[in-house]
Design a protein around this motif. Structure first.
Motif, PDB file in Angstrom:
ATOM      1  N   ASN A 161       0.641  -1.211   0.010  1.00 13.18           N
ATOM      2  CA  ASN A 161      -0.080   0.026   0.086  1.00 13.18           C
ATOM      3  C   ASN A 161       0.927   1.221  -0.088  1.00 13.18           C
ATOM      4  OD1 ASN A 161      -2.389  -1.444   0.014  1.00 13.18           O
ATOM      5  ND2 ASN A 161      -2.223  -1.716   2.378  1.00 13.18           N
ATOM      6  N   GLY A 162       1.988   1.239  -0.799  1.00 11.21           N
ATOM      7  CA  GLY A 162       3.050   2.406  -0.634  1.00 11.21           C
ATOM      8  C   GLY A 162       3.969   2.640   0.504  1.00 11.21           C
ATOM      9  N   TYR A 163       3.787   1.532   1.709  1.00 17.44           N
ATOM     10  CA  TYR A 163       4.381   1.700   2.751  1.00 17.44           C
ATOM     11  C   TYR A 163       5.779   1.219   2.532  1.00 17.44           C
ATOM     12  CZ  TYR A 163       0.894   4.517   5.005  1.00 17.44           C
ATOM     13  OH  TYR A 163       0.003   5.395   5.421  1.00 17.44           O
ATOM     14  N   VAL A 164       6.750   1.460   3.253  1.00 17.38           N
ATOM     15  CA  VAL A 164       8.044   1.005   3.622  1.00 17.38           C
ATOM     16  C   VAL A 164       8.341   0.866   4.995  1.00 17.38           C
ATOM     17  CG1 VAL A 164       8.985   1.176   1.423  1.00 17.38           C
ATOM     18  CG2 VAL A 164       9.725   2.810   3.247  1.00 17.38           C
ATOM     19  N   VAL A 165       9.075  -0.291   5.581  1.00 17.35           N
ATOM     20  CA  VAL A 165       9.712  -0.173   7.011  1.00 17.35           C
ATOM     21  C   VAL A 165      11.202  -0.026   6.812  1.00 17.35           C
ATOM     22  CG1 VAL A 165      10.167  -1.592   9.139  1.00 17.35           C
ATOM     23  CG2 VAL A 165       7.804  -1.608   7.891  1.00 17.35           C
ATOM     24  N   HIS A 166      11.568   0.699   7.471  1.00 20.41           N
ATOM     25  CA  HIS A 166      13.038   1.179   7.363  1.00 20.41           C
ATOM     26  C   HIS A 166      13.565   1.460   8.963  1.00 20.41           C
ATOM     27  CE1 HIS A 166      12.940   5.842   7.041  1.00 20.41           C
ATOM     28  NE2 HIS A 166      11.666   5.351   7.209  1.00 20.41           N
ATOM     29  N   LEU A 167      15.095   1.502   8.790  1.00 19.73           N
ATOM     30  CA  LEU A 167      15.661   1.654  10.165  1.00 19.73           C
ATOM     31  C   LEU A 167      16.306   3.243   9.981  1.00 19.73           C
ATOM     32  CD1 LEU A 167      17.025   0.382  12.662  1.00 19.73           C
ATOM     33  CD2 LEU A 167      18.677  -0.216  11.477  1.00 19.73           C
TER      34      LEU A 167
ATOM     35  N   ILE B 167      16.021  12.609   8.182  1.00 24.67           N
ATOM     36  CA  ILE B 167      14.815  13.446   7.815  1.00 24.67           C
ATOM     37  C   ILE B 167      14.375  12.775   6.383  1.00 24.67           C
ATOM     38  CG2 ILE B 167      13.975  15.563   7.116  1.00 24.67           C
ATOM     39  CD1 ILE B 167      16.333  16.824   9.178  1.00 24.67           C
ATOM     40  N   ALA B 168      13.306  12.197   6.482  1.00 26.94           N
ATOM     41  CA  ALA B 168      12.849  11.329   5.213  1.00 26.94           C
ATOM     42  C   ALA B 168      12.901  12.327   4.032  1.00 26.94           C
ATOM     43  CB  ALA B 168      11.277  11.119   5.229  1.00 26.94           C
ATOM     44  N   GLY B 169      13.398  11.849   3.042  1.00 27.62           N
ATOM     45  CA  GLY B 169      13.801  12.752   1.698  1.00 27.62           C
ATOM     46  C   GLY B 169      14.587  13.901   1.910  1.00 27.62           C
ATOM     47  N   ALA B 170      15.369  13.917   2.882  1.00 25.69           N
ATOM     48  CA  ALA B 170      16.480  14.986   3.018  1.00 25.69           C
ATOM     49  C   ALA B 170      17.829  14.936   2.257  1.00 25.69           C
ATOM     50  CB  ALA B 170      16.765  15.013   4.580  1.00 25.69           C
ATOM     51  N   GLY B 171      17.866  13.745   1.530  1.00 27.78           N
ATOM     52  CA  GLY B 171      18.995  13.569   0.725  1.00 27.78           C
ATOM     53  C   GLY B 171      20.352  13.774   1.302  1.00 27.78           C
ATOM     54  N   ALA B 172      20.948  14.844   0.867  1.00 32.70           N
ATOM     55  CA  ALA B 172      22.519  14.961   1.508  1.00 32.70           C
ATOM     56  C   ALA B 172      22.451  15.303   2.876  1.00 32.70           C
ATOM     57  CB  ALA B 172      23.025  16.139   0.466  1.00 32.70           C
TER      58      ALA B 172
ATOM     59  N   LYS C 152      10.708   2.573  11.279  1.00 34.68           N
ATOM     60  CA  LYS C 152       9.878   3.418  11.024  1.00 34.68           C
ATOM     61  C   LYS C 152       9.013   2.946   9.843  1.00 34.68           C
ATOM     62  CE  LYS C 152      11.820   7.969  12.277  1.00 34.68           C
ATOM     63  NZ  LYS C 152      12.125   9.164  11.736  1.00 34.68           N
ATOM     64  N   LYS C 153       7.586   2.972  10.049  1.00 37.63           N
ATOM     65  CA  LYS C 153       6.810   2.541   8.723  1.00 37.63           C
ATOM     66  C   LYS C 153       6.414   3.815   8.183  1.00 37.63           C
ATOM     67  CE  LYS C 153       2.547  -0.165   7.269  1.00 37.63           C
ATOM     68  NZ  LYS C 153       1.543  -0.611   7.784  1.00 37.63           N
ATOM     69  N   GLU C 154       6.700   4.076   6.789  1.00 39.30           N
ATOM     70  CA  GLU C 154       6.087   5.541   6.314  1.00 39.30           C
ATOM     71  C   GLU C 154       5.917   5.139   4.867  1.00 39.30           C
ATOM     72  OE1 GLU C 154       8.574   9.088   8.149  1.00 39.30           O
ATOM     73  OE2 GLU C 154      10.103   7.401   7.560  1.00 39.30           O
TER      74      GLU C 154
ATOM     75  N   GLU D 153       6.848  -5.562  10.602  1.00 37.41           N
ATOM     76  CA  GLU D 153       5.894  -4.560  11.367  1.00 37.41           C
ATOM     77  C   GLU D 153       5.835  -4.672  12.848  1.00 37.41           C
ATOM     78  OE1 GLU D 153       2.117  -3.937   9.650  1.00 37.41           O
ATOM     79  OE2 GLU D 153       2.922  -3.387   7.742  1.00 37.41           O
ATOM     80  N   GLU D 154       6.131  -5.747  13.305  1.00 36.33           N
ATOM     81  CA  GLU D 154       6.609  -6.189  14.553  1.00 36.33           C
ATOM     82  C   GLU D 154       7.629  -5.198  15.214  1.00 36.33           C
ATOM     83  OE1 GLU D 154       7.315 -10.428  15.034  1.00 36.33           O
ATOM     84  OE2 GLU D 154       5.251 -10.840  14.771  1.00 36.33           O
ATOM     85  N   TRP D 155       8.659  -4.924  14.283  1.00 32.36           N
ATOM     86  CA  TRP D 155       9.601  -3.826  14.854  1.00 32.36           C
ATOM     87  C   TRP D 155       9.487  -2.484  14.854  1.00 32.36           C
ATOM     88  CZ3 TRP D 155      14.563  -4.956  16.752  1.00 32.36           C
ATOM     89  CH2 TRP D 155      14.797  -6.466  16.715  1.00 32.36           C
ATOM     90  N   VAL D 156       8.190  -2.002  14.145  1.00 35.84           N
ATOM     91  CA  VAL D 156       7.901  -0.544  14.040  1.00 35.84           C
ATOM     92  C   VAL D 156       7.857  -0.034  15.351  1.00 35.84           C
ATOM     93  CG1 VAL D 156       6.312   1.056  13.051  1.00 35.84           C
ATOM     94  CG2 VAL D 156       6.854  -0.995  11.832  1.00 35.84           C
ATOM     95  N   GLY D 157       8.335   1.176  15.347  1.00 37.74           N
ATOM     96  CA  GLY D 157       8.435   1.766  16.796  1.00 37.74           C
ATOM     97  C   GLY D 157       9.454   1.543  17.694  1.00 37.74           C
ATOM     98  N   ARG D 158      10.176   0.399  17.387  1.00 37.36           N
ATOM     99  CA  ARG D 158      11.165   0.200  18.379  1.00 37.36           C
ATOM    100  C   ARG D 158      12.445   1.044  18.178  1.00 37.36           C
ATOM    101  NH1 ARG D 158      11.527  -6.498  18.570  1.00 37.36           N
ATOM    102  NH2 ARG D 158       9.465  -6.910  18.844  1.00 37.36           N
ATOM    103  N   LYS D 159      13.195   1.179  19.208  1.00 38.33           N
ATOM    104  CA  LYS D 159      14.624   1.926  19.335  1.00 38.33           C
ATOM    105  C   LYS D 159      15.531   0.744  19.464  1.00 38.33           C
ATOM    106  CE  LYS D 159      16.830   5.766  21.466  1.00 38.33           C
ATOM    107  NZ  LYS D 159      16.733   6.563  22.547  1.00 38.33           N
ATOM    108  N   VAL D 160      16.440   0.996  18.406  1.00 35.94           N
ATOM    109  CA  VAL D 160      17.442  -0.334  18.369  1.00 35.94           C
ATOM    110  C   VAL D 160      18.765   0.434  18.247  1.00 35.94           C
ATOM    111  CG1 VAL D 160      15.711  -1.897  17.154  1.00 35.94           C
ATOM    112  CG2 VAL D 160      17.125  -0.577  15.773  1.00 35.94           C
ATOM    113  N   ARG D 161      19.765  -0.374  18.733  1.00 44.16           N
ATOM    114  CA  ARG D 161      21.319  -0.271  18.615  1.00 44.16           C
ATOM    115  C   ARG D 161      21.601   0.357  16.843  1.00 44.16           C
ATOM    116  NH1 ARG D 161      25.809  -3.075  17.384  1.00 44.16           N
ATOM    117  NH2 ARG D 161      27.722  -2.394  18.440  1.00 44.16           N
ATOM    118  N   TYR D 162      22.248   1.122  16.602  1.00 45.72           N
ATOM    119  CA  TYR D 162      22.656   1.509  15.368  1.00 45.72           C
ATOM    120  C   TYR D 162      24.225   1.655  15.113  1.00 45.72           C
ATOM    121  CZ  TYR D 162      22.972   3.917  10.827  1.00 45.72           C
ATOM    122  OH  TYR D 162      23.407   4.153   9.485  1.00 45.72           O
TER     123      TYR D 162
END
Length: 162
Positions: free
Chosen positions: A30-36, A42-47, A61-63, A97-106
């Motif tokens: 439905n146009g959505y992705v999940v990403h870390l 900032i989504a779409g912030a590029g550089a 995030k799911k956006e 989707e189970e990961w969405v909203g979780r804060k994880v080590r990066y």
């Protein structure tokens, strides 16, 4: 701006071309992705989003893909399907989707967005960007070492002739 590729299917890996690196997400429908995304991403912030590479934590995030990509090009890139069998699409989406909203080590080296999506799709945590960069640095270091040794030998030879 999307590349001229087909519409993503659920479970597809999406490579988003940022300035100097690729950001990775997994298509969940439905146009959505999940990403870390590190909190500073900032989504779409590029550089400007390259500043996110110094973060120590990230949020899953799911956006909308269109929001995450912004004006950046992207493509479907299931590049390891020939090496690792992908999990069933419904299982990929469920665990994403189970990961969405979780804060994880990066970590840019060990736990980045590419590691995250490959783990979801293949159960293999890997980042070719990291591997390619480490290989490039190792080769460049080797070349510089050889040039340094060669330079020292030339200088020694020149001193001995004088």
């Amino acid at each position: 701006m999307a590349l001229s590729s087909p519409t993503p299917k659920v479970g597809d890996l999406i490579e988003i071309f940022r300035f100097g690196y690729s950001h990775w997400a997994i298509y969940v429908g439905n146009g959505y992705v999940v990403h870390l995304a590190p909190p500073s991403e900032i989504a779409g912030a590029g550089a400007s989003s390259i500043l996110s590479t110094v973060a120590e934590t990230a949020i899953v995030k799911k956006e909308l893909l269109s929001k995450v990509a912004g004006g950046d090009r992207y493509r479907i890139n299931n590049k390891h399907d020939d090496k690792y069998p992908p999990l069933p699409a419904n299982k990929i989406v469920k665990q994403a989707e189970e990961w969405v909203g979780r804060k994880v080590r990066y970590s840019l080296i060990h736990d980045n967005c590419e590691h995250f999506v490959n783990e979801l799709r293949y159960r293999v945590s890997r980042s070719d960007q990291v591997t390619d960069t480490v290989t490039t640095v190792a080769v460049a270091s080797g070349v510089l070492a050889v040039l340094g040794i060669f330079g020292m030998a030339l200088a020694r030879s020149k001193r001995e002739r004088q």
